[in-house]
Design a protein around this motif. Structure first.
Motif, PDB file in Angstrom:
ATOM      1  N   LEU A 174      75.503 -24.863  25.907  1.00 35.53           N
ATOM      2  CA  LEU A 174      76.860 -24.923  26.443  1.00 35.53           C
ATOM      3  C   LEU A 174      77.284 -26.380  26.573  1.00 35.53           C
ATOM      4  O   LEU A 174      76.473 -27.267  26.830  1.00 35.53           O
TER       5      LEU A 174
ATOM      6  N   SER B 211      77.402 -22.836  38.005  1.00 29.94           N
ATOM      7  CA  SER B 211      77.737 -21.506  37.478  1.00 29.94           C
ATOM      8  C   SER B 211      77.373 -21.369  36.007  1.00 29.94           C
ATOM      9  O   SER B 211      77.273 -20.260  35.488  1.00 29.94           O
ATOM     10  N   TYR B 212      77.187 -22.510  35.308  1.00 27.51           N
ATOM     11  CA  TYR B 212      76.946 -22.489  33.872  1.00 27.51           C
ATOM     12  C   TYR B 212      75.612 -23.146  33.493  1.00 27.51           C
ATOM     13  O   TYR B 212      75.251 -23.168  32.325  1.00 27.51           O
TER      14      TYR B 212
ATOM     15  N   ILE C 229      82.757 -24.348  27.136  1.00 22.03           N
ATOM     16  CA  ILE C 229      83.156 -23.536  28.285  1.00 22.03           C
ATOM     17  C   ILE C 229      84.682 -23.443  28.307  1.00 22.03           C
ATOM     18  O   ILE C 229      85.365 -24.475  28.225  1.00 22.03           O
TER      19      ILE C 229
ATOM     20  N   ASN D 205      71.971 -23.210  30.387  1.00 21.13           N
ATOM     21  CA  ASN D 205      72.331 -22.763  29.040  1.00 21.13           C
ATOM     22  C   ASN D 205      72.332 -24.007  28.156  1.00 21.13           C
ATOM     23  O   ASN D 205      73.275 -24.814  28.192  1.00 21.13           O
TER      24      ASN D 205
ATOM     25  N   TYR E 105      87.147 -23.858  30.091  1.00 17.40           N
ATOM     26  CA  TYR E 105      87.426 -24.432  31.412  1.00 17.40           C
ATOM     27  C   TYR E 105      88.943 -24.574  31.600  1.00 17.40           C
ATOM     28  O   TYR E 105      89.506 -25.658  31.555  1.00 17.40           O
TER      29      TYR E 105
ATOM     30  N   SER F 213      74.478 -18.679  34.775  1.00 13.87           N
ATOM     31  CA  SER F 213      73.419 -19.652  34.532  1.00 13.87           C
ATOM     32  C   SER F 213      72.163 -19.017  33.947  1.00 13.87           C
ATOM     33  O   SER F 213      71.939 -17.812  34.060  1.00 13.87           O
TER      34      SER F 213
ATOM     35  N   ILE G  18      81.128 -17.952  25.862  1.00 13.98           N
ATOM     36  CA  ILE G  18      81.726 -17.340  27.049  1.00 13.98           C
ATOM     37  C   ILE G  18      83.118 -16.852  26.659  1.00 13.98           C
ATOM     38  O   ILE G  18      83.919 -17.631  26.136  1.00 13.98           O
TER      39      ILE G  18
END
Length: 524
Positions: free
Chosen positions: A426, A419-420, A406, A423, A408, A398, A382
């Motif tokens: 991840l 939202s993620y 991430i 995956n 973050y 997603s 990302i």
């Protein structure tokens, strides 16, 4: 008598109040004047946006000089009376948002001066018409009418094959219309709004729609239309809002869409479109606010130039077959150059409170506010740059093949794990999957006490003693005075006496101050 006082009344507007009951009785006159015309000079009658109930009275047809009749947004019910066909001078007839049922009376076909007819949001249906205003199973005008709104009713049947005239606005949305869109609809060269959405229309988009060169809003969404999107739509240079979603369109995006420089909303979601997302979408759309291509069969990588769209607020590319990495430039969506309403505000045309899906999004957003790339095949990390999208209110990455930690940080911390999700590679917050090298707080031997990790020689030992001494100091500050005053009674008595006196003194001062304020207010 009230009748004599009002017999010369020309204009009466008592709309937007809290009137209740039936239509005002004084408009009808008294029993002794039944042979006379009620309010013979009245030209405009506005009673809209009230709480009126009951049926439309037949005596409305006696207002023979009436030019404008507005009864919208009430609770009127029953049939529209045939007597309205006697209003030979009426040009504006507004009956929207009531509980009217039955059919449109054929007598309305006698209204040769009628320009605006709005009966939307009722329970009207129609069987057939043969008058000079209506023809076919759907009441479409033949004449000088400019606005016809039949939306949100129960009309069924086909759109007539010989529509022509001076229409500026035509909406038959949210009905039960079937059949194909007739080519004759292009015989309205001044048409600005065409909304046939949420029906059961079939077939293709007629090429003749390109003849409506002033078209600003075209909504054919939620039908069963098929075939390719005609390249001729690219000739509609004034088009601001285009909704073709929830149909069965196939093929690629027409390259002629590059000519739609005024476009603000492009919604082609939930179709069968395929091919690559062309790079030219990133150029020439200085006003594009909403781009939705979701639920199609687009494939390939995302063009990085999409981030060059200066005014984009909503980007929805979910449920496709896109792959590759998410361009790092997606964190650089440019700020909007101007702040204005998304899409065509139809109120500018006819001063009506229409709300179009995706078309009136009043906001002063300055950057991208919604990004949905879910259910694709994106891979890689990302981009760190996404954390700079401070106005982003919705993010969905997603169900892809994204990997790595991430980012973050900053604004990215406002989004939840959903939202993620989906995956597999991840890791990191807000997901429960920890990245390699991350400290496992669950195995902390200090009973939940988080001690910062530091690899400097001796620092870890110093930090532990720092936190321990802080806790001991806090406890000592509370316990020592208590033990002293409990042991030496005279000291404890003196301390508590001091506290009592101080509290009483503060309370006295506050009461005195409040009394002075009250006296001063009384003098004024």
């Amino acid at each position: 008598m009230l009748y004599w006082k009002l017999c010369n009344l020309v204009y009466l507007d008592i709309g937007r109040n809290n009137l209740i009951g039936t239509l005002p009785e004084f408009l009808e006159g008294t029993e002794s004047f039944l042979s006379r015309r009620p309010l013979p000079s009245l030209q405009e009658l506005v009673l809209s946006n009230n709480h009126l109930v009951g049926k439309l009275p037949e005596w409305l047809g006696q207002l023979e000089n009436l030019v404008r009749l507005e009864l919208s947004n009430n609770s009127l019910y029953g049939h529209i009376p045939e007597s309205l066909g006697l209003l030979q001078n009426v040009s504006h007839l507004w009956l929207r948002t009531n509980e009217l049922n039955g059919t449109l009376p054929e007598s309305l076909g006698q209204l040769s001066k009628l320009l605006f007819l709005d009966v939307s949001s009722n329970h009207l249906a129609v069987v057939s018409f043969s008058s000079n205003l209506f023809h076919g199973s759907i009441p479409i005008p033949n004449g000088s009418i400019e606005l016809l709104d039949l939306s949100k009713n129960k009309f069924s049947g086909n759109i007539p094959n010989n529509i022509s005239g001076s229409l500026l606005f035509l909406s038959i949305s949210d009905n039960h219309i079937s059949g194909e869109i007739p080519a004759s609809i292009g015989n309205n060269p001044n048409l600005e709004v065409l909304d046939l959405s949420n029906n059961s229309l079939t077939g293709i988009i007629p090429l003749s729609i390109a003849n409506c060169s002033f078209l600003k809003l075209l909504d054919l969404s939620k039908n069963n239309l098929s075939g390719n999107i005609p390249a001729s739509l690219g000739q509609l240079s004034m088009l601001q809002t285009l909704h073709l979603s929830h149909n069965k369109f196939s093929g690629e995006l027409p390259s002629s869409f590059q000519n739609l420089s005024s476009l603000e909303t492009l919604d082609l979601g939930s179709n069968r479109l395929s091919g690559r997302i062309p790079p030219w979408i990133g150029y020439g759309f200085g006003s594009l606010r909403i781009l939705s291509l979701r639920s199609n069969a687009f494939f390939g990588e995302l063009p990085a130039v999409l981030s060059s769209i200066s005014s984009l607020q909503v980007l929805d590319l979910a449920d496709n077959q896109l792959n590759g990495s998410i361009p790092a430039s997606f964190g650089d969506f440019k700020a909007m150059r101007v702040n204005k309403t998304v899409g065509l505000g139809v109120s500018e045309l006819v001063q009506k409170p229409y709300t179009w899906t995706y078309s009136r999004e009043h906001s002063n957003l300055k950057e991208l506010s919604s990004l949905d790339l879910s259910n694709n095949r994106f891979s890689g990390a990302i981009p760190e740059s996404l954390k700079s999208l401070s106005f982003l209110g919705y993010l969905n990455l997603s169900h892809n093949d994204l990997s790595g930690k991430i980012p973050y940080k900053d604004h990215m911390t406002t989004f939840e794990a959903s939202s993620y999700g989906g995956n597999q590679s991840l890791c990191g917050a807000p997901l429960a999957v920890k990245c390699p090298g991350d400290e496992d707080d669950d195995d902390d031997p200090d009973n939940g006490l988080v001690i910062p990790k530091d690899n400097t020689n001796g620092d870890s030992f110093i930090h532990k003693w720092f936190y321990l001494s802080t806790g001991l100091g806090f406890a000592a500050g509370i316990l020592v005075p208590y033990l002293v005053m409990a042991t030496i009674k005279s000291w404890g008595d003196a301390y508590y006496t001091f506290v009592d006196v101080a509290v009483e003194r503060i309370l006295f001062i506050w009461l005195k101050y409040r009394t002075i304020l009250q006296r001063n207010r009384g003098r004024h």
